[in-house]
Motif scaffolding. Structure first.
Motif, mmCIF file in Angstrom:
data_model
loop_
_atom_site.group_PDB
_atom_site.id
_atom_site.type_symbol
_atom_site.label_atom_id
_atom_site.label_comp_id
_atom_site.label_asym_id
_atom_site.label_seq_id
_atom_site.Cartn_x
_atom_site.Cartn_y
_atom_site.Cartn_z
ATOM 1 N N LEU A 236 0.821 -1.212 0.000
ATOM 2 C CA LEU A 236 0.000 0.000 0.000
ATOM 3 C C LEU A 236 0.858 1.267 0.000
ATOM 4 C CD1 LEU A 236 -2.794 -1.131 2.487
ATOM 5 C CD2 LEU A 236 -2.974 -0.930 0.010
ATOM 6 N N LYS A 237 2.082 1.147 0.500
ATOM 7 C CA LYS A 237 2.963 2.324 0.503
ATOM 8 C C LYS A 237 3.691 2.519 -0.833
ATOM 9 C CE LYS A 237 3.723 3.146 5.382
ATOM 10 N NZ LYS A 237 4.677 3.220 6.492
ATOM 11 N N THR A 238 3.738 1.469 -1.643
ATOM 12 C CA THR A 238 4.473 1.603 -2.919
ATOM 13 C C THR A 238 3.552 1.749 -4.132
ATOM 14 O OG1 THR A 238 4.653 -0.810 -2.998
ATOM 15 C CG2 THR A 238 6.575 0.387 -2.202
ATOM 16 N N ILE A 239 2.245 1.570 -3.939
ATOM 17 C CA ILE A 239 1.314 1.823 -5.049
ATOM 18 C C ILE A 239 0.485 3.050 -4.665
ATOM 19 C CG2 ILE A 239 1.138 -0.604 -5.739
ATOM 20 C CD1 ILE A 239 -1.610 -0.690 -4.317
ATOM 21 N N ASP A 240 -0.203 3.627 -5.636
ATOM 22 C CA ASP A 240 -1.120 4.717 -5.317
ATOM 23 C C ASP A 240 -2.401 4.049 -4.845
ATOM 24 O OD1 ASP A 240 -2.684 6.886 -5.082
ATOM 25 O OD2 ASP A 240 -2.789 7.367 -7.214
ATOM 26 N N ALA A 241 -2.534 3.924 -3.511
ATOM 27 C CA ALA A 241 -3.563 3.017 -2.988
ATOM 28 C C ALA A 241 -4.898 3.680 -2.653
ATOM 29 C CB ALA A 241 -3.020 2.302 -1.762
ATOM 30 N N ALA A 302 -19.004 -6.466 1.768
ATOM 31 C CA ALA A 302 -18.643 -5.943 0.450
ATOM 32 C C ALA A 302 -19.640 -6.299 -0.642
ATOM 33 C CB ALA A 302 -17.270 -6.453 0.066
ATOM 34 N N ARG A 303 -20.687 -7.070 -0.317
ATOM 35 C CA ARG A 303 -21.703 -7.331 -1.340
ATOM 36 C C ARG A 303 -22.441 -6.028 -1.579
ATOM 37 N NH1 ARG A 303 -21.901 -12.913 -2.393
ATOM 38 N NH2 ARG A 303 -23.610 -12.755 -3.832
ATOM 39 N N GLY A 304 -22.573 -5.647 -2.841
ATOM 40 C CA GLY A 304 -23.221 -4.375 -3.115
ATOM 41 C C GLY A 304 -22.265 -3.207 -3.045
ATOM 42 N N LEU A 305 -20.974 -3.512 -2.913
ATOM 43 C CA LEU A 305 -19.957 -2.455 -2.865
ATOM 44 C C LEU A 305 -19.628 -2.079 -4.299
ATOM 45 C CD1 LEU A 305 -18.055 -1.180 -0.600
ATOM 46 C CD2 LEU A 305 -16.349 -2.784 -1.385
ATOM 47 N N ASP A 306 -20.270 -1.047 -4.804
ATOM 48 C CA ASP A 306 -20.093 -0.676 -6.206
ATOM 49 C C ASP A 306 -19.688 0.782 -6.238
ATOM 50 O OD1 ASP A 306 -20.069 -0.604 -8.891
ATOM 51 O OD2 ASP A 306 -22.208 -0.829 -9.196
ATOM 52 N N ILE A 307 -18.390 1.022 -6.229
ATOM 53 C CA ILE A 307 -17.898 2.386 -6.094
ATOM 54 C C ILE A 307 -17.013 2.713 -7.283
ATOM 55 C CG2 ILE A 307 -16.474 3.917 -4.655
ATOM 56 C CD1 ILE A 307 -17.374 2.206 -2.274
ATOM 57 N N ALA A 308 -17.336 3.816 -7.951
ATOM 58 C CA ALA A 308 -16.638 4.169 -9.193
ATOM 59 C C ALA A 308 -15.129 4.277 -9.009
ATOM 60 C CB ALA A 308 -17.198 5.480 -9.723
ATOM 61 N N LEU A 309 -14.684 4.770 -7.823
ATOM 62 C CA LEU A 309 -13.243 5.009 -7.679
ATOM 63 C C LEU A 309 -12.461 3.781 -7.224
ATOM 64 C CD1 LEU A 309 -12.734 5.183 -4.407
ATOM 65 C CD2 LEU A 309 -13.601 7.479 -4.678
ATOM 66 N N LEU A 310 -13.127 2.631 -7.145
ATOM 67 C CA LEU A 310 -12.446 1.418 -6.683
ATOM 68 C C LEU A 310 -11.470 0.945 -7.754
ATOM 69 C CD1 LEU A 310 -12.383 -0.419 -4.316
ATOM 70 C CD2 LEU A 310 -14.311 -1.653 -5.190
ATOM 71 N N GLU A 311 -10.162 1.044 -7.459
ATOM 72 C CA GLU A 311 -9.146 0.732 -8.471
ATOM 73 C C GLU A 311 -8.337 -0.517 -8.141
ATOM 74 O OE1 GLU A 311 -6.821 4.279 -8.806
ATOM 75 O OE2 GLU A 311 -8.487 5.417 -9.657
ATOM 76 N N THR A 312 -8.237 -0.811 -6.841
ATOM 77 C CA THR A 312 -7.358 -1.915 -6.432
ATOM 78 C C THR A 312 -8.062 -2.820 -5.428
ATOM 79 O OG1 THR A 312 -5.510 -0.359 -6.624
ATOM 80 C CG2 THR A 312 -5.054 -2.448 -5.528
ATOM 81 N N ILE A 313 -7.927 -4.130 -5.633
ATOM 82 C CA ILE A 313 -8.418 -5.128 -4.681
ATOM 83 C C ILE A 313 -7.192 -5.885 -4.160
ATOM 84 C CG2 ILE A 313 -9.723 -7.299 -4.434
ATOM 85 C CD1 ILE A 313 -11.606 -4.986 -4.897
ATOM 86 N N HIS A 327 -15.973 -12.911 -7.228
ATOM 87 C CA HIS A 327 -16.898 -11.875 -6.770
ATOM 88 C C HIS A 327 -16.125 -10.693 -6.204
ATOM 89 C CE1 HIS A 327 -20.479 -10.160 -5.005
ATOM 90 N NE2 HIS A 327 -21.190 -11.099 -5.612
ATOM 91 N N ARG A 328 -15.154 -11.000 -5.343
ATOM 92 C CA ARG A 328 -14.312 -9.947 -4.766
ATOM 93 C C ARG A 328 -13.561 -9.198 -5.868
ATOM 94 N NH1 ARG A 328 -10.630 -12.772 -0.095
ATOM 95 N NH2 ARG A 328 -12.191 -13.116 1.537
ATOM 96 N N SER A 329 -12.904 -9.977 -6.738
ATOM 97 C CA SER A 329 -12.047 -9.373 -7.767
ATOM 98 C C SER A 329 -12.855 -8.503 -8.716
ATOM 99 C CB SER A 329 -11.321 -10.465 -8.560
ATOM 100 O OG SER A 329 -10.555 -11.278 -7.694
ATOM 101 N N ALA A 335 -17.584 -1.916 -15.739
ATOM 102 C CA ALA A 335 -17.983 -1.182 -16.951
ATOM 103 C C ALA A 335 -16.774 -0.831 -17.828
ATOM 104 C CB ALA A 335 -18.743 0.084 -16.560
ATOM 105 N N GLY A 336 -15.859 -1.811 -17.963
ATOM 106 C CA GLY A 336 -14.734 -1.617 -18.890
ATOM 107 C C GLY A 336 -13.551 -0.841 -18.331
ATOM 108 N N LYS A 337 -13.635 -0.385 -17.083
ATOM 109 C CA LYS A 337 -12.502 0.377 -16.505
ATOM 110 C C LYS A 337 -11.370 -0.583 -16.121
ATOM 111 C CE LYS A 337 -14.950 4.310 -14.459
ATOM 112 N NZ LYS A 337 -16.268 3.985 -13.936
ATOM 113 N N LYS A 338 -10.160 -0.013 -16.031
ATOM 114 C CA LYS A 338 -9.003 -0.816 -15.615
ATOM 115 C C LYS A 338 -9.003 -0.997 -14.094
ATOM 116 C CE LYS A 338 -5.658 0.084 -19.287
ATOM 117 N NZ LYS A 338 -6.625 0.521 -20.283
ATOM 118 N N GLY A 339 -8.313 -2.031 -13.624
ATOM 119 C CA GLY A 339 -8.185 -2.253 -12.181
ATOM 120 C C GLY A 339 -7.091 -3.284 -11.939
ATOM 121 N N THR A 340 -6.597 -3.334 -10.698
ATOM 122 C CA THR A 340 -5.538 -4.295 -10.351
ATOM 123 C C THR A 340 -5.976 -5.108 -9.145
ATOM 124 O OG1 THR A 340 -3.939 -2.642 -11.074
ATOM 125 C CG2 THR A 340 -3.069 -4.529 -9.882
#
Length: 461
Positions: A236-241, A302-313, A327-329, A335-340
């Motif tokens: 978390l300290k080495t990525i933009d978390a 986290a069920r129903g956790l649908d947040i536009a700014l969610l970038e990293t799991i 489900h978690r991942s 909607a086609g956005k990138k994520g890690t």
């Protein structure tokens, strides 16, 4: 074969709304389910969260309800309060500019009398958790005799949470002649039994087996059990978390890890089923506005956790089965956005991942390399630059974001560019403000007025 939303024979208002939401082309589950539902057939669909399932059942429902009739015509049952709020929000977006159409959510954890009062003018579409709905049935505060369409959303979770009895009571309260629609991420025997009991000649549709979107980057981290906490701190300290959810399997693990991350200067908070509902809501608000950058969550929360700014799991611990992992991942890369997605894996976990042969890994890292990198690299993430203040007034008090911005500028001299995200709820508002001035801003607003009235304002701890 239909390939566009226009081909699906949706109304011009709905098509315009989809265009405004940047929905360019239907997902596989939407292409399969929408024509069948518009045709009045019962449908059983196997589809993950993130596959576009809410639009798959929601668009046909919105198209078919009659806004001129003020009675419940469509009922959507969901397992959790978070999902009820999310589904209602999505449906409202699809139904924008349709006059007289009311969509309401009914769920535990907040005032029953408020819901009862709103039922004086019943919605055409009701989204509900089974417990709260059967409470309404018992007290005779709503009538389900006009329901023409029933949706059982996340049916596997409804049954897993022990709602069979409530579902039976609800089934008895709605007309036998109705369209029934069931969506489930998995199809265990109890879900198949529910389909037999509740649906007539159902059409079966299925989204692609691999529920992890292609555009997601999956990275494995080889760790020893004893290194896990240090590794997740280093990561978390080495990525933009900002906008990260770290998954644990138990409430205790989530609390412990959130505490450890906070001690390392990371803006982290826990989110799990052991917390009171208002506290869970507060955590979600702080995450949405960037005051909290990392949520440490359990699966249920986290069920129903649908947040536009969610970038990293981050999978801090592996769940029991591949469906839960997917489900978690699938919470990121929507909607086609990138994520890690990062997966911390001991040797035992690696064996488990091999058994789940549909989980691909794009890259593997070694824990020692990550720990070394964290000691030499400049940290990319510090504690949040924002804190959140709350005002005990909201939509029902006729307070708007514009009123709040005006009051903050007038009382504190801040510019509008310095004020972060504002979320106005029914009876409360939350505002992200610069952390260093947060206490002063709260005090000045507390002593000043908003829209000519005095309200209580304090810093959210």
């Amino acid at each position: 074969m239909a390939t566009t939303f226009q081909d699906l024979k949706l109304s011009s208002t709905i098509l315009q709304n989809l265009q405004d939401l940047n929905y360019t082309s239907p997902t596989p589950i939407q292409l399969s389910a929408i024509p069948l539902l518009l045709n009045g057939q019962d449908v059983a669909a196997q589809a993950e969260t993130g596959s576009g399932k809410t639009a798959a059942f929601g668009l046909p429902i919105i198209q078919q309800v009659n806004p001129e009739q003020q009675q419940i015509q469509a009922l959507i049952l969901v397992p959790t309060r978070e999902l009820a709020l999310q589904v209602r929000q999505e449906l409202k977006q699809y139904a924008k500019n349709i006059p007289n159409l009311k969509i309401s959510a009914f769920y535990g954890g907040h005032s029953f009398s408020q819901e009862r009062a709103s039922l004086a003018h019943p919605p055409q579409i009701a989204v509900a958790t089974p417990g709260r709905l059967t409470d309404h049935l018992f007290r005779k505060t709503l009538d389900l005799g006009t329901v023409k369409q029933l949706v059982l959303d996340e049916a596997d979770k409804l049954l897993e949470m022990g709602f069979e009895e409530e579902i039976d009571q609800i089934m008895e309260a709605i007309p036998a002649k109705r369209q029934a629609i069931l969506f489930s991420a998995t199809m265990p025997q109890d879900v198949q039994d529910l389909i037999k009991e509740s649906l007539k000649n159902p059409q079966f549709v299925k989204a692609s087996a691999n529920a992890i979107p292609e555009q997601l980057k999956l990275i494995g981290v080889k760790v020893e059990q004893s290194q896990k906490q240090d590794v997740v701190v280093s990561l978390l300290k080495t990525i933009d978390a900002g906008g990260t959810v770290v998954f644990c399997n138990t409430r205790a693990a989530a609390d412990e890890l959130a505490h450890a991350l906070k001690a390392e200067g990371i803006a982290a908070r826990p989110l799990h089923g052991g917390m009171e509902q208002p506290d869970r809501d507060k955590m979600m608000t702080l995450f949405r506005n960037g005051t909290t950058q990392v949520l440490v969550a359990t699966d249920l929360a986290a069920r129903g956790l649908d947040i536009a700014l969610l970038e990293t799991i981050v999978h801090y611990e592996l769940p029991d089965d591949v469906a839960a992992y997917q489900h978690r991942s699938g919470r990121t890369g929507r909607a086609g956005k990138k994520g890690t997605v990062y997966t911390l894996a001991t040797q035992r976990d690696e064996r488990k991942l091999r058994d789940w042969d549909q989980v691909r890994m794009d890259n593997w890292l070694k824990a020692d390399d990550l720990l070394k990198k964290a000691t030499t690299a400049e940290p990319t993430m510090q504690t949040s630059a924002f804190a959140t203040i709350t005002i005990n007034a909201g939509r029902k008090d006729k307070i708007s974001p514009r009123d709040i911005v005006g009051a903050i500028i007038a009382e504190t001299g801040l510019t509008s560019a310095e004020i972060g995200k504002i979320e106005v709820q029914d009876r409360a508002s939350f505002i992200a403000v610069p952390e260093k001035q947060a206490q002063t801003i709260a005090e000045k607003l507390n002593n000043g007025k908003i829209k000519g009235r005095k309200f209580r304002v304090h810093l959210v701890k």
